[in-house]
Design a protein around this motif. Structure first.
Motif, PDB file in Angstrom:
ATOM      1  N   GLY A   1      -7.252  -5.537   0.983  1.00 15.85           N
ATOM      2  CA  GLY A   1      -6.089  -5.145   0.199  1.00 15.85           C
ATOM      3  C   GLY A   1      -5.037  -6.233   0.225  1.00 15.85           C
ATOM      4  O   GLY A   1      -5.102  -7.165   1.030  1.00 15.85           O
TER       5      GLY A   1
ATOM      6  N   GLU B   1      -3.561   3.238   9.216  1.00 11.99           N
ATOM      7  CA  GLU B   1      -3.962   2.231   8.231  1.00 11.99           C
ATOM      8  C   GLU B   1      -4.343   0.959   8.965  1.00 11.99           C
ATOM      9  O   GLU B   1      -3.587   0.466   9.808  1.00 11.99           O
ATOM     10  CB  GLU B   1      -2.819   1.960   7.248  1.00 11.99           C
TER      11      GLU B   1
ATOM     12  N   ARG C   1       0.831  -1.204   0.000  1.00 13.87           N
ATOM     13  CA  ARG C   1       0.000   0.000   0.000  1.00 13.87           C
ATOM     14  C   ARG C   1       0.864   1.253   0.000  1.00 13.87           C
ATOM     15  O   ARG C   1       2.048   1.213   0.358  1.00 13.87           O
ATOM     16  CB  ARG C   1      -0.913   0.002   1.232  1.00 13.87           C
TER      17      ARG C   1
ATOM     18  N   GLY D   1      -6.172  -2.789   4.787  1.00 12.33           N
ATOM     19  CA  GLY D   1      -5.498  -1.670   4.141  1.00 12.33           C
ATOM     20  C   GLY D   1      -6.322  -0.402   4.060  1.00 12.33           C
ATOM     21  O   GLY D   1      -5.897   0.567   3.425  1.00 12.33           O
TER      22      GLY D   1
END
Length: 345
Positions: free
Chosen positions: A322, A151, A80, A156
């Motif tokens: 994610g 986060e 990410r 994510g």
């Protein structure tokens, strides 16, 4: 006794740099590997490798690969964007003059410290309490508002919430602003503007009303001479004046005011000497006390009527999971802009 684990997570920043996060029970070995490779801490105490000199950066990554092997440190890349980039993007998009400061959460006590100053006790509180977070960012508007951004490791997504107001300025009693969750910086900016900040301002407003009413009721009561400290009156009036300034500004910004209401606010503003310094001379203090008791009730009524309605968020779609951070192939040689995983020995 098992060998302490040590890990370095690499984040590619949009600001032409690589951010390295050492972690694990053997964190000092990860820090040693980074220092041996010349990837040192910047002024924020975050290990940073500039990419403006490609040859130098490639050499540092090659050295990091070898140092990680020697120190038995595992290296992974984070899929990410770097949280600091997300925070800076949000700060630039929010109206006003916001700044973003990103910090490396080196130890669990760093998360505990942030949790202690968090206003809410919901999703964000739970993440700080139970999840292992790498970074946190604080967004500041320069006027006392502070928002925390992290986060969420499980999917994510980004979670933002309000930090507690300093008790020197206000004892918060209103319902805590609810944290917001978004999948990217653009959506998070919108949720902060339309949900978190209005919720925050409403909570501040309700807390101000609570303190103003409490102090006014106390001042309106009958106090026998010698049964109270005169300084208590000054302290209560000081709190009332600070809250009155914020309330009057809100009433003026809310909508065009009728002439009589505008004149009333001007009279209260002048009588309370809101444009003066914190300490008033005896004459101004006596005048402020008289206005406080004569007009304080009407100001409270106007402020109550202007209380913003509760924010009702629309149902949000759950963010899709994610990708997780993955170790780079242990048998592959160091790539031009990456580093291979060091096997445990």
């Amino acid at each position: 006794m098992p060998t302490p684990s040590a890990q370095i997570t690499l984040y590619l920043s949009a600001r032409d740099k690589i951010i390295a996060l050492p972690s694990g029970t053997g964190r000092r070995w990860a820090e040693t590997a980074l220092n041996l490779a010349g990837i040192t801490e910047n002024h924020d105490q975050i290990h940073t490798l500039p990419l403006d000199d490609q040859a130098k950066a490639r050499q540092a990554l090659t050295h990091l690969h070898q140092a990680a092997l020697d120190c038995q440190v595992t290296i992974t890349t984070h899929p990410r964007p770097y949280l600091g980039d997300i925070a800076e993007t949000i700060a630039m998009e929010l109206p006003g003059h916001w700044q973003a400061d990103t910090t490396d959460l080196r130890h669990q006590q760093d998360q505990d410290h942030l949790r202690d100053f968090l206003w809410e006790s919901g999703v964000l509180y739970g993440l700080l309490e139970s999840a292992r977070l790498g970074f946190a960012a604080i967004l500041r508007d320069g006027g006392g508002t502070e928002l925390l951004l992290v986060e969420r490791p499980s999917d994510g997504s980004y979670v933002a919430g309000a930090m507690m107001v300093s008790p020197d300025h206000l004892q918060v009693t209103g319902p805590a602003p609810r944290s917001v969750i978004a999948s990217d910086a653009r959506l998070m900016t919108r949720f902060i503007q339309t949900r978190l900040l209005p919720d925050y301002e409403r909570a501040l407003h309700l807390s101000r009303l609570h303190e103003m009413e409490r102090d006014l009721r106390w001042a309106q009561g009958t106090h026998e001479p010698g049964t109270y400290d005169p300084r208590e009156v000054e302290h209560a009036l000081y709190r009332y004046r600070s809250h009155a300034a914020a309330v009057i500004a809100m009433l003026r910004d809310d909508q065009p005011l009728p002439a009589d209401r505008s004149l009333f606010l001007e009279r209260v503003e002048d009588g309370l000497s809101l444009d003066e310094q914190d300490t008033l001379d005896p004459e101004a203090l006596a005048n402020a006390q008289a206005v406080w008791q004569a007009d304080g009730e009407m100001l409270l009524e106007l402020a109550r009527a202007a209380t913003p309605p509760p924010i009702t968020p629309t149902p949000a779609q759950a963010p899709s999971p994610g990708p997780r951070a993955q170790p780079l192939a242990p048998t592959a040689p160091p790539p031009a802009t990456g580093i291979g995983t060091s096997p445990r020995r």
